[in-house]
Design an enzyme around this catalytic site. Sequence first.
Site, PDB file in Angstrom:
ATOM      1  N   LYS A  31      15.976   0.149   8.213  1.00 29.67           N
ATOM      2  CA  LYS A  31      15.492   0.358   6.834  1.00 29.67           C
ATOM      3  C   LYS A  31      14.431   1.453   6.793  1.00 29.67           C
ATOM      4  CE  LYS A  31      12.261  -2.646   5.191  1.00 29.67           C
ATOM      5  NZ  LYS A  31      11.020  -2.020   4.720  1.00 29.67           N
ATOM      6  N   ASN A  32      13.446   1.348   7.707  1.00 30.86           N
ATOM      7  CA  ASN A  32      12.296   2.249   7.592  1.00 30.86           C
ATOM      8  C   ASN A  32      12.569   3.654   8.108  1.00 30.86           C
ATOM      9  OD1 ASN A  32      10.953   0.230   6.339  1.00 30.86           O
ATOM     10  ND2 ASN A  32       9.703  -0.373   8.103  1.00 30.86           N
ATOM     11  N   CYS A  47      -0.126  -5.149  -2.366  1.00 32.08           N
ATOM     12  CA  CYS A  47       1.033  -6.031  -2.227  1.00 32.08           C
ATOM     13  C   CYS A  47       0.601  -7.230  -1.407  1.00 32.08           C
ATOM     14  CB  CYS A  47       2.207  -5.298  -1.596  1.00 32.08           C
ATOM     15  SG  CYS A  47       1.967  -4.973   0.131  1.00 32.08           S
ATOM     16  N   ARG A  86      -3.110  -1.603   0.825  1.00 27.95           N
ATOM     17  CA  ARG A  86      -2.195  -0.506   1.142  1.00 27.95           C
ATOM     18  C   ARG A  86      -2.368   0.729   0.248  1.00 27.95           C
ATOM     19  NH1 ARG A  86       3.638  -2.851   2.331  1.00 27.95           N
ATOM     20  NH2 ARG A  86       3.815  -0.961   3.588  1.00 27.95           N
ATOM     21  N   ASP A 121       5.263  -5.475  12.076  1.00 23.67           N
ATOM     22  CA  ASP A 121       6.452  -6.025  11.417  1.00 23.67           C
ATOM     23  C   ASP A 121       7.130  -7.131  12.239  1.00 23.67           C
ATOM     24  OD1 ASP A 121       6.042  -4.357   9.297  1.00 23.67           O
ATOM     25  OD2 ASP A 121       7.527  -2.863   9.894  1.00 23.67           O
ATOM     26  N   ARG A 128      15.391  -7.615   1.047  1.00 23.18           N
ATOM     27  CA  ARG A 128      14.862  -6.248   1.041  1.00 23.18           C
ATOM     28  C   ARG A 128      15.071  -5.592   2.401  1.00 23.18           C
ATOM     29  NH1 ARG A 128       9.075  -5.834   0.086  1.00 23.18           N
ATOM     30  NH2 ARG A 128       9.722  -3.761   0.656  1.00 23.18           N
TER      31      ARG A 128
HETATM   32  N1  EPU Z   1      -3.460   3.286   4.924  1.00 22.84           N
HETATM   33  C1  EPU Z   1      -4.551   3.755   4.223  1.00 22.84           C
HETATM   34  N2  EPU Z   1      -4.364   4.860   3.420  1.00 22.84           N
HETATM   35  C2  EPU Z   1      -3.176   5.492   3.313  1.00 22.84           C
HETATM   36  C3  EPU Z   1      -2.061   5.012   4.040  1.00 22.84           C
HETATM   37  C4  EPU Z   1      -2.253   3.888   4.854  1.00 22.84           C
HETATM   38  O1  EPU Z   1      -5.649   3.200   4.286  1.00 22.84           O
HETATM   39  O2  EPU Z   1      -3.088   6.475   2.578  1.00 22.84           O
HETATM   40  C5  EPU Z   1      -3.629   2.096   5.792  1.00 22.84           C
HETATM   41  C6  EPU Z   1      -2.778   0.901   5.347  1.00 22.84           C
HETATM   42  O3  EPU Z   1      -3.391   0.182   4.313  1.00 22.84           O
HETATM   43  C7  EPU Z   1      -2.629   0.127   6.625  1.00 22.84           C
HETATM   44  C8  EPU Z   1      -2.554   1.240   7.685  1.00 22.84           C
HETATM   45  O4  EPU Z   1      -3.095   2.409   7.062  1.00 22.84           O
HETATM   46  O5  EPU Z   1      -3.778  -0.635   6.839  1.00 22.84           O
HETATM   47  C9  EPU Z   1      -1.158   1.568   8.188  1.00 22.84           C
HETATM   48  O6  EPU Z   1      -0.274   1.634   7.097  1.00 22.84           O
HETATM   49  P1  EPU Z   1       0.972   2.626   7.053  1.00 22.84           P
HETATM   50  O7  EPU Z   1       0.683   3.713   6.083  1.00 22.84           O
HETATM   51  O8  EPU Z   1       1.353   3.030   8.425  1.00 22.84           O
HETATM   52  O9  EPU Z   1       2.080   1.684   6.424  1.00 22.84           O
HETATM   53  P2  EPU Z   1       3.268   2.171   5.524  1.00 22.84           P
HETATM   54  O10 EPU Z   1       3.644   3.534   5.910  1.00 22.84           O
HETATM   55  O11 EPU Z   1       2.970   1.878   4.102  1.00 22.84           O
HETATM   56  C10 EPU Z   1       5.203   1.425   7.125  1.00 22.84           C
HETATM   57  C11 EPU Z   1       6.377   0.499   7.031  1.00 22.84           C
HETATM   58  C12 EPU Z   1       5.885  -0.941   7.018  1.00 22.84           C
HETATM   59  C13 EPU Z   1       5.093  -1.183   8.304  1.00 22.84           C
HETATM   60  C14 EPU Z   1       3.954  -0.171   8.417  1.00 22.84           C
HETATM   61  C15 EPU Z   1       3.173  -0.276   9.704  1.00 22.84           C
HETATM   62  C16 EPU Z   1       7.984   1.834   5.856  1.00 22.84           C
HETATM   63  C17 EPU Z   1       8.776   2.061   4.632  1.00 22.84           C
HETATM   64  N3  EPU Z   1       7.135   0.811   5.838  1.00 22.84           N
HETATM   65  O12 EPU Z   1       4.403   1.162   5.970  1.00 22.84           O
HETATM   66  O13 EPU Z   1       7.037  -1.770   6.985  1.00 22.84           O
HETATM   67  O14 EPU Z   1       4.570  -2.480   8.301  1.00 22.84           O
HETATM   68  O15 EPU Z   1       4.471   1.170   8.321  1.00 22.84           O
HETATM   69  O16 EPU Z   1       4.008  -0.108  10.793  1.00 22.84           O
HETATM   70  O17 EPU Z   1       8.146   2.542   6.835  1.00 22.84           O
HETATM   71  C18 EPU Z   1       8.260  -3.718   6.525  1.00 22.84           C
HETATM   72  O18 EPU Z   1       9.287  -3.110   6.837  1.00 22.84           O
HETATM   73  O19 EPU Z   1       8.230  -4.968   6.365  1.00 22.84           O
HETATM   74  C19 EPU Z   1       7.013  -2.984   6.339  1.00 22.84           C
HETATM   75  C20 EPU Z   1       5.983  -3.462   5.637  1.00 22.84           C
END
Ligand code: EPU
Length: 429
Positions: free
Chosen positions: A35-36, A128, A133, A316, A408
């Site tokens: 998915k990701n 969420c 996030r 995850d 999802r």
């Molecule tokens: N963060 C910030 N500011 C930002 C972006 C992130 O503070 O602008 C923080 C987040 O709040 C979190 C940390 O940085 O504490 C890491 O978050 P990240 O941005 O890496 O998460 P994401 O990109 O929103 C993806 C996956 C998630 C997975 C995370 C961590 C996708 C679509 N989603 O989310 O997947 O948990 O990386 O590996 O790639 C899932 O599939 O169930 C899922 C939640």
Amino acid sequence: MTVWLRPERNNIPMDKIIIQGGQRLCGEVQISGAKNAALPILCSALLTEGWNTYHNIPDLMDIRTAKKLIGSFGAEISGEASVRVNAANMTHAEASYELVKTMRASILVLGPLVARMGVARVSLPGGCAIGARPVNLHIKALQDMGADVELKDGYVEARAKRLKGANIYFDISTVTGTENIMMAACLAKGTTILRNAAREPEVVNLADVLMDMGAKITGAGTDVITVEGVDRLYPVEATIIPDRIEAGTFMIAAGITGGDVRLKGCNPLHLEALISKLRDTGMDIMPIEGGLRAIGHGKIRSIDVKTQPYPGFATDLQAQMMALMTVGNGLSVITETIFENRFMHVSELTRMGADIVIQGHSAMVKGISKLRGAPVMATDLRASASLILAGLAAKGKTELSRVYHIDRGYQTIEKKLSALGADIKRVRA
Ligand code: EPU
């Protein structure tokens, strides 16, 4: 450019999953596409004009949302396991709240839209179940690349005639942040360097696709990614990597049921942290042709786990690992370092008899000999998976509601588990 809002209706099915626990899972399961990885790769089509084809796309609710979103910009999109996208004639550059609120990953269109259209209006995802996030790091990086960014009426509005290469430093390693900016940088003028970039395999899969499109990227898979902007990218045919989180979930299913499961089509190299941890619990994990074999022996050693960005233990898989530890032989400390609120499954696992106490960012899990089936509620995608795992091991009936969370991210999970011998079915509520 005229920006239109397209309201969508959410027809959320209220199905339940019913599990009679106690069956040992044995047999073979085919792992679906990730998915990701599929989500950013579908969004990367927005950088090109012409038909892109992507294979091994999983059949998931988030993918359907992404397809709606891409279609809402006027791009043509069709197909299921193989999806074709042509973004030659885009008419809109707005991602509406109605779509973004159902899938946070919608933010992945921000970089490609600004890079290709010079403008984007994307609803802010908001918090969420697993945490606040924010997307501040995505926004700051676009500003560093010369975009004018305003936050207005709950939307990020970004404008840039042409983005400029820049030195970007991410305060926190962010997966979608790295993907968004890597995509934007491909069409920027000059060179962009992303420091403290995410190293997840999904980032590498996206970089490979972008390079096939003609992008000049080096360093994907390390924490410094360099992108030399080009004037144009070209359509491609590409394949999505296997879903390491789905694979990991089935490995844990083998462990918690004392089963013997062969995972076909997964990539063991993406699962090293989990494999090492599962071996510590007493499981046998061995490579087989085209995948892995995971064998549980009934007795589960309690171990400690701390989530980290890749190549560390994936957040995850934290909830699923916790389900396994509920029936371990001692005390396990599970520490979550990525998201501040990713322990929503704890209270539900406790309803099944688990002995878990949360202390700050850690959960102290004292293993018990047997979980008891109970009605439980899914709160997010991976929490749902952990409750299903717990239900497989529990004595009696577990009834999981709010199953839409699992849809999802797991393709027909109840069918795959049932084929392995689980007593599991989906019913309309
Ligand atoms: N963060 C910030 N500011 C930002 C972006 C992130 O503070 O602008 C923080 C987040 O709040 C979190 C940390 O940085 O504490 C890491 O978050 P990240 O941005 O890496 O998460 P994401 O990109 O929103 C993806 C996956 C998630 C997975 C995370 C961590 C996708 C679509 N989603 O989310 O997947 O948990 O990386 O590996 O790639 C899932 O599939 O169930 C899922 C939640």
